[in-house]
Design a protein around this motif. Sequence first.
Motif, PDB file in Angstrom:
ATOM      1  N   VAL A 119       0.807  -1.359   0.251  1.00 45.00           N
ATOM      2  CA  VAL A 119      -0.275  -0.023  -0.101  1.00 45.00           C
ATOM      3  C   VAL A 119       0.821   1.144  -0.146  1.00 45.00           C
ATOM      4  O   VAL A 119       1.331   1.457   1.089  1.00 45.00           O
ATOM      5  N   LEU A 120       0.850   2.356  -0.848  1.00 44.94           N
ATOM      6  CA  LEU A 120       1.341   3.272  -1.229  1.00 44.94           C
ATOM      7  C   LEU A 120       0.712   4.707  -0.748  1.00 44.94           C
ATOM      8  O   LEU A 120       1.113   5.388  -0.898  1.00 44.94           O
ATOM      9  N   ALA A 121      -0.596   4.830  -0.525  1.00 41.75           N
ATOM     10  CA  ALA A 121      -1.142   5.724   0.169  1.00 41.75           C
ATOM     11  C   ALA A 121      -2.327   5.519   0.675  1.00 41.75           C
ATOM     12  O   ALA A 121      -2.791   4.098   0.642  1.00 41.75           O
ATOM     13  N   VAL A 122      -2.791   6.098   1.572  1.00 39.78           N
ATOM     14  CA  VAL A 122      -3.941   5.558   2.081  1.00 39.78           C
ATOM     15  C   VAL A 122      -5.034   6.872   2.698  1.00 39.78           C
ATOM     16  O   VAL A 122      -3.799   8.115   2.822  1.00 39.78           O
ATOM     17  N   ALA A 123      -5.896   7.308   2.790  1.00 40.08           N
ATOM     18  CA  ALA A 123      -6.653   8.517   3.001  1.00 40.08           C
ATOM     19  C   ALA A 123      -7.839   8.056   3.927  1.00 40.08           C
ATOM     20  O   ALA A 123      -8.571   6.906   3.644  1.00 40.08           O
ATOM     21  N   ARG A 132     -12.806   5.658   2.853  1.00 42.70           N
ATOM     22  CA  ARG A 132     -11.536   5.790   2.944  1.00 42.70           C
ATOM     23  C   ARG A 132     -10.745   5.100   1.309  1.00 42.70           C
ATOM     24  O   ARG A 132     -11.182   4.582   0.723  1.00 42.70           O
ATOM     25  N   LEU A 133     -10.004   5.087   1.165  1.00 43.23           N
ATOM     26  CA  LEU A 133      -9.320   5.170  -0.422  1.00 43.23           C
ATOM     27  C   LEU A 133      -7.958   4.435   0.382  1.00 43.23           C
ATOM     28  O   LEU A 133      -7.184   5.311   1.513  1.00 43.23           O
ATOM     29  N   SER A 134      -7.855   3.819  -1.155  1.00 44.43           N
ATOM     30  CA  SER A 134      -6.055   3.361  -0.054  1.00 44.43           C
ATOM     31  C   SER A 134      -5.477   3.002  -1.402  1.00 44.43           C
ATOM     32  O   SER A 134      -5.642   2.074  -2.516  1.00 44.43           O
ATOM     33  N   LEU A 135      -4.474   3.305  -2.182  1.00 46.57           N
ATOM     34  CA  LEU A 135      -3.803   2.721  -3.223  1.00 46.57           C
ATOM     35  C   LEU A 135      -3.077   1.504  -3.559  1.00 46.57           C
ATOM     36  O   LEU A 135      -1.421   1.730  -1.792  1.00 46.57           O
ATOM     37  N   SER A 136      -2.274   1.011  -4.027  1.00 46.47           N
ATOM     38  CA  SER A 136      -1.532  -0.291  -4.290  1.00 46.47           C
ATOM     39  C   SER A 136      -0.903  -0.754  -5.244  1.00 46.47           C
ATOM     40  O   SER A 136      -1.717  -0.573  -6.487  1.00 46.47           O
ATOM     41  N   ARG A 137       0.247  -1.707  -4.946  1.00 47.75           N
ATOM     42  CA  ARG A 137       0.768  -2.416  -6.284  1.00 47.75           C
ATOM     43  C   ARG A 137       0.748  -3.471  -6.504  1.00 47.75           C
ATOM     44  O   ARG A 137       0.292  -3.558  -7.754  1.00 47.75           O
ATOM     45  N   ARG A 138      -0.536  -4.229  -5.873  1.00 46.05           N
ATOM     46  CA  ARG A 138      -1.306  -5.061  -6.109  1.00 46.05           C
ATOM     47  C   ARG A 138      -2.176  -5.042  -5.731  1.00 46.05           C
ATOM     48  O   ARG A 138      -3.043  -4.066  -4.971  1.00 46.05           O
ATOM     49  N   PRO A 139      -3.409  -5.797  -5.893  1.00 46.22           N
ATOM     50  CA  PRO A 139      -4.886  -5.947  -6.241  1.00 46.22           C
ATOM     51  C   PRO A 139      -5.677  -6.251  -5.190  1.00 46.22           C
ATOM     52  O   PRO A 139      -4.776  -6.881  -3.854  1.00 46.22           O
ATOM     53  N   PHE A 140      -6.756  -5.589  -4.594  1.00 49.42           N
ATOM     54  CA  PHE A 140      -7.350  -5.878  -3.537  1.00 49.42           C
ATOM     55  C   PHE A 140      -8.500  -7.018  -3.476  1.00 49.42           C
ATOM     56  O   PHE A 140      -8.866  -7.022  -4.638  1.00 49.42           O
ATOM     57  N   GLU A 141      -8.813  -7.576  -2.591  1.00 52.49           N
ATOM     58  CA  GLU A 141      -9.791  -8.806  -2.581  1.00 52.49           C
ATOM     59  C   GLU A 141     -11.291  -8.137  -2.450  1.00 52.49           C
ATOM     60  O   GLU A 141     -11.595  -7.214  -1.714  1.00 52.49           O
ATOM     61  N   PRO A 142     -11.940  -8.084  -3.460  1.00 52.37           N
ATOM     62  CA  PRO A 142     -13.707  -7.447  -3.216  1.00 52.37           C
ATOM     63  C   PRO A 142     -13.767  -8.249  -1.889  1.00 52.37           C
ATOM     64  O   PRO A 142     -13.943  -9.812  -1.872  1.00 52.37           O
TER      65      PRO A 142
END
Length: 181
Positions: A138-142, A154-164
């Motif tokens: 995770v490279l960014a959170v808000a 809430r926002l999260s930006l990542s290199r890898r996909p998130f699980e639904p």
Amino acid sequence: MIAMRYRIALPADYPMEIIERRIAERGHLTDGLPGLGLKAYLYSRAGEDGAAANAYAPFYLWRTSEGMRDFLSGPGFAALCASFGRPAVESAFAWFGQWSGDVAEARYAMVEKLPMAASTGMGALIDVQEGWRGGEDVLAVAAAFDPASWTLVRLSLSRRPFEPDGGGARELYRVGRVSLG
């Protein structure tokens, strides 16, 4: 900070390459934008990476209300409106926003909208923010709250996909680009 987002729902047969090209050709225009902290160019393709529908859904963290105002009344947003119609713009007070120096490497995003019960005190939001940082990719959170609807965003930006999550509280996106103010 102010969190701001809009989501443009696109038809199931919409050629999403148009959105990808738009981001590639115009995304740099928000680099260094006055008052901007971060803009994540988010989009989804129906059936890919857990997305239910095609959409274009940028997420912004503004350092100043003037920056947000100037963007919404400026030529970039006018061009978006000319192409897709004027979207409903959601905004919320940011409790927290943090990103790493390599945030431009983010390829996946998760946006969560969670209702806040009337019994939830504002102090609980601070606890949620402190306990929610994400994993090593995770490279960014808000975290932000909208006092009109009493919703936590809430926002999260990542290199890898998130699980639904299966319950629909999570919106999953690809990240086409990240701009920093």
